[in-house]
Design a protein around this motif. Structure first.
Motif, PDB file in Angstrom:
ATOM      1  N   TYR A  45       0.833  -1.205   0.000  1.00  0.00           N
ATOM      2  CA  TYR A  45       0.000   0.000   0.000  1.00  0.00           C
ATOM      3  C   TYR A  45       0.870   1.259   0.000  1.00  0.00           C
ATOM      4  CZ  TYR A  45      -3.311   3.580   1.284  1.00  0.00           C
ATOM      5  OH  TYR A  45      -4.060   4.735   1.287  1.00  0.00           O
ATOM      6  N   SER A  66     -12.010  10.515   0.477  1.00  0.00           N
ATOM      7  CA  SER A  66     -12.146   9.100   0.150  1.00  0.00           C
ATOM      8  C   SER A  66     -10.917   8.281   0.527  1.00  0.00           C
ATOM      9  CB  SER A  66     -12.411   8.932  -1.347  1.00  0.00           C
ATOM     10  OG  SER A  66     -11.284   9.344  -2.104  1.00  0.00           O
ATOM     11  N   GLU A  68      -9.617   7.229   3.411  1.00  0.00           N
ATOM     12  CA  GLU A  68      -9.794   6.150   4.387  1.00  0.00           C
ATOM     13  C   GLU A  68     -10.463   4.940   3.742  1.00  0.00           C
ATOM     14  OE1 GLU A  68     -11.948   5.306   8.704  1.00  0.00           O
ATOM     15  OE2 GLU A  68     -11.708   7.361   7.975  1.00  0.00           O
ATOM     16  N   LYS A  69     -11.497   5.194   2.957  1.00  0.00           N
ATOM     17  CA  LYS A  69     -12.189   4.101   2.277  1.00  0.00           C
ATOM     18  C   LYS A  69     -11.277   3.435   1.254  1.00  0.00           C
ATOM     19  CE  LYS A  69     -16.232   3.013  -0.565  1.00  0.00           C
ATOM     20  NZ  LYS A  69     -17.440   3.563  -1.241  1.00  0.00           N
ATOM     21  N   ALA A  70     -10.524   4.247   0.506  1.00  0.00           N
ATOM     22  CA  ALA A  70      -9.624   3.696  -0.503  1.00  0.00           C
ATOM     23  C   ALA A  70      -8.559   2.815   0.131  1.00  0.00           C
ATOM     24  CB  ALA A  70      -8.967   4.824  -1.295  1.00  0.00           C
ATOM     25  N   GLU A  71      -8.017   3.246   1.262  1.00  0.00           N
ATOM     26  CA  GLU A  71      -7.005   2.442   1.948  1.00  0.00           C
ATOM     27  C   GLU A  71      -7.593   1.115   2.418  1.00  0.00           C
ATOM     28  OE1 GLU A  71      -3.875   2.582   5.728  1.00  0.00           O
ATOM     29  OE2 GLU A  71      -5.043   4.366   5.202  1.00  0.00           O
ATOM     30  N   ARG A  72      -8.788   1.170   2.982  1.00  0.00           N
ATOM     31  CA  ARG A  72      -9.425  -0.058   3.467  1.00  0.00           C
ATOM     32  C   ARG A  72      -9.676  -1.032   2.320  1.00  0.00           C
ATOM     33  NH1 ARG A  72     -14.627  -1.070   3.449  1.00  0.00           N
ATOM     34  NH2 ARG A  72     -15.190   1.143   3.313  1.00  0.00           N
ATOM     35  N   LEU A  73     -10.206  -0.531   1.208  1.00  0.00           N
ATOM     36  CA  LEU A  73     -10.495  -1.397   0.067  1.00  0.00           C
ATOM     37  C   LEU A  73      -9.217  -1.953  -0.554  1.00  0.00           C
ATOM     38  CD1 LEU A  73     -13.345   0.632  -1.676  1.00  0.00           C
ATOM     39  CD2 LEU A  73     -13.578  -1.499  -0.379  1.00  0.00           C
ATOM     40  N   THR A  76      -7.671  -4.597   1.690  1.00  0.00           N
ATOM     41  CA  THR A  76      -8.462  -5.829   1.631  1.00  0.00           C
ATOM     42  C   THR A  76      -8.138  -6.605   0.361  1.00  0.00           C
ATOM     43  OG1 THR A  76     -10.273  -4.899   2.939  1.00  0.00           O
ATOM     44  CG2 THR A  76     -10.794  -6.791   1.543  1.00  0.00           C
ATOM     45  N   SER A 114     -15.099 -11.093   7.352  1.00  0.00           N
ATOM     46  CA  SER A 114     -15.375 -10.695   5.972  1.00  0.00           C
ATOM     47  C   SER A 114     -15.127 -11.841   4.991  1.00  0.00           C
ATOM     48  CB  SER A 114     -14.533  -9.481   5.581  1.00  0.00           C
ATOM     49  OG  SER A 114     -13.151  -9.779   5.637  1.00  0.00           O
ATOM     50  N   THR A 146      -9.467   1.018  -7.457  1.00  0.00           N
ATOM     51  CA  THR A 146      -9.597   1.326  -6.032  1.00  0.00           C
ATOM     52  C   THR A 146      -8.665   2.440  -5.601  1.00  0.00           C
ATOM     53  OG1 THR A 146     -10.153  -0.992  -5.615  1.00  0.00           O
ATOM     54  CG2 THR A 146      -9.462   0.319  -3.718  1.00  0.00           C
TER      55      THR A 146
END
Length: 227
Positions: A45, A66, A68-73, A76, A114, A146
């Protein structure tokens, strides 16, 4: 994910591993493998986002709201890819008795609850059924959607990363010879690996990294030497 949940998952994974494989060293194997995969996930990452941003500037496509969401996705997706690569490598070289069991076991260890998400099940199966090259292309395509900054990462990163996962898997199961063979393959892709005055391109233990070059997954400035 909280610490208690992670500890519980590791305990359950250790007990299942020892029972299924008829071994007593599950704690050591899981600690090593988890340490190696976590280092690689976070480094991957960082190479695709933090170091790209530092080298070429902030990607205007990815707005701060975005991130935080991008890092999480992205993390994953990296986990999913690493689980498939590691399980396939363990099956190929006989580190485990049952490849499909290993894939499910490792997915539960790394992805937690998940793992049962239908979308993640689809991603796992998609990678599992692909040969190495199209598998890698699928991975880069998903990451490009992503995390747009990943498009600016040196291409060699995406060739070195699955090999690094294979090395981490071999080290976790005590197969240092095969790990050295894969490192030699990495050095054929990025000869400058051996130029680091700190680690000299040698294998590092799972969970560790070279403070100079980033080994087991090299910093942006080392990667561009191959582009």
């Amino acid at each position: 994910m909280n610490g208690d949940d992670l500890a519980r998952r590791r305990t359950e994974a250790t007990e299942e591993f020892n029972r299924h494989e008829g071994r007593a060293d599950g704690v050591m194997v899981i600690s090593s493998l988890a340490g190696g995969l976590t280092i690689l996930r976070d480094a991957m990452y960082a190479r695709m986002f933090d170091e790209v941003q530092a080298a070429v500037g902030r990607d205007s496509i990815l707005m701060p709201v975005s991130l935080e969401k991008a890092e999480r996705l992205a993390k994953t997706e990296i986990e999913i890819f690493q689980v498939v690569v590691a399980a396939a490598w363990a099956e190929r070289w006989g580190y485990v008795r049952d490849g499909p069991w290993c894939l499910d076991w490792l997915a539960r260890l790394r992805l937690g609850g998940s793992r049962s998400d239908p979308a993640i099940q689809v991603r796992l199966e998609h990678y599992r059924t692909q040969p190495a090259h199209p598998q890698r292309l699928s991975f880069t395509n998903v990451l490009a959607e992503t995390l747009p900054s990943s498009r600016r990462a040196p291409l060699v990163l995406f060739r070195l990363h699955p090999l690094a996962v294979q090395i981490a898997t071999s080290l976790a199961f005590g197969d240092h010879k095969r790990a050295r063979d894969v490192r030699a393959e990495q050095m054929s892709l990025l000869p400058s690996i051996g130029d680091c005055h700190e680690c000299h391109g040698k294998l590092v233990e799972n969970g560790e990294r070279c403070r100079v070059c980033g080994n087991p997954l090299w910093h942006f400035n080392w990667l561009v030497a191959a582009d």
